[in-house]
Design an enzyme around this catalytic site. Structure first.
Site, PDB file in Angstrom:
ATOM      1  CG  HIS A 141      -0.421   0.281   2.519  1.00 11.92           C
ATOM      2  ND1 HIS A 141      -0.159  -0.697   3.451  1.00 11.92           N
ATOM      3  CD2 HIS A 141      -0.085   1.460   3.128  1.00 11.92           C
ATOM      4  CE1 HIS A 141       0.306  -0.154   4.563  1.00 11.92           C
ATOM      5  NE2 HIS A 141       0.372   1.166   4.382  1.00 11.92           N
ATOM      6  CG  ASP A 177       0.259  -4.068   3.049  1.00  9.97           C
ATOM      7  OD1 ASP A 177       0.438  -3.416   1.994  1.00  9.97           O
ATOM      8  OD2 ASP A 177       0.126  -3.532   4.164  1.00  9.97           O
ATOM      9  CB  SER A 248       2.928   1.680   6.469  1.00 11.76           C
ATOM     10  OG  SER A 248       1.666   1.852   7.053  1.00 11.76           O
TER      11      SER A 248
END
Length: 302
Positions: A141, A177, A248
């Protein structure tokens, strides 16, 4: 009479002292405040990196984001072909761990032109080095942001402020991811984090990332559980080490500094879930991609 007067003065002093103490307590209770400060050193670090990125984009020395999107599609769910050796490491103290992680953790940012000023800005995310020749890991992402913004390129910044151009997406997994990228090191050998072969529930872990632009921020916890995501049917795990927006893609390592996971997301749980009113926040899950999933996109060198 003289004795009574002395006792009277003493009583006044005692009463004054109690009253004074009460006032101090009341003042303390009413003046305690939470100061909303900006990220410590974060703005200075990111601003300096943005200046360097601006120069690279202006000189056309970056890889266009459109090309990286093509790579992402071409190398979707493929093995990256990168060979990684699994090595056993010694346990580290907290201070040793911080510097161990800092050398290999990266600030990852997509560059875009601001619609309110003439400057180039960087989005905020994290990543880490897994091979000295410039192979890095982050989230899927992170490399597939909203299409509502036109991005120029993707860049990685180390703790010394050196900016690297992301030149290629070697592997991309939306279900897990994960993204494995190549950066241009100009021949420089980088400090890579060793990868563990698997992850163990209950083991101590450390995380490093840039939550809310608090750059190179380390926290500690344990792996609290492993489970299979019901929507994507992929293994995930949760940890108790704190992280937030901007972390992230950051590394999660065991107490020997070996990667056991990749920061992915958070999920909030409220008392009133399933009702119109959410209620109070009860539990904030810290979701991580297990290293056993990352290893599937790499080759183990003999």
């Amino acid at each position: 009479m003289k004795i009574n007067y002395i006792l009277y003065l003493s009583l006044i002093l005692v009463c004054s002292s109690c009253k004074s103490t009460k006032n101090v307590s009341e003042v303390s209770d009413t003046t305690v405040e939470i100061i909303d400060e900006g990220a410590e050193n974060g703005s200075e670090f990111v601003n300096a990196a943005s200046v360097e990125v601006n120069k690279l984009v202006a000189a056309n020395l970056h890889t266009p984001f459109t090309k990286l999107k093509e790579d992402r599609t071409k190398n979707f769910e493929v093995n990256s072909g990168v060979e990684i050796a699994h090595m056993n490491s010694d346990k580290k103290t907290g201070n040793q761990m911080y510097h161990h992680l800092q050398k290999s953790t990266l600030y990852i940012g997509s560059s875009y032109l601001c619609d309110k000023c003439p400057n180039v800005h960087l989005s905020a995310a994290s990543g880490f080095i897994i091979h000295e020749d410039g192979i890095i890991v982050t989230n899927y992402h992170v490399i597939s942001p909203r299409d509502t913004i036109k991005y120029d390129g993707l860049f990685a910044v180390d703790h010394e402020g050196t900016v690297y151009v992301v030149t290629e997406v070697l592997s991309a997994s939306k279900a897990n991811d994960l993204a494995i990228l190549k950066i241009d090191t100009k021949g420089k050998k980088l400090s890579a984090l060793p990868l563990a072969e698997t992850e163990l529930v209950g083991e101590d872990v450390y995380m490093m990332g840039h939550p809310f632009r608090n750059t190179f921020f380390m926290t500690k916890g344990i792996i609290s559980r492993k489970y299979v995501d019901s929507k994507k049917a992929q293994p995930k795990m949760t940890i108790t080490a704190e992280f937030g927006l901007g972390a992230s893609g950051g590394p999660v390592v065991n107490d020997s500094g070996e990667v056991v996971g990749v920061v992915s997301a958070t999920r909030a749980n409220y008392t009133g879930e399933g009702t119109k009113e959410k209620g109070d926040l009860q539990l904030l899950l810290k979701i991580v991609i297990p290293v056993s999933q990352l290893n599937k996109y790499l080759n183990e060198s003999v």
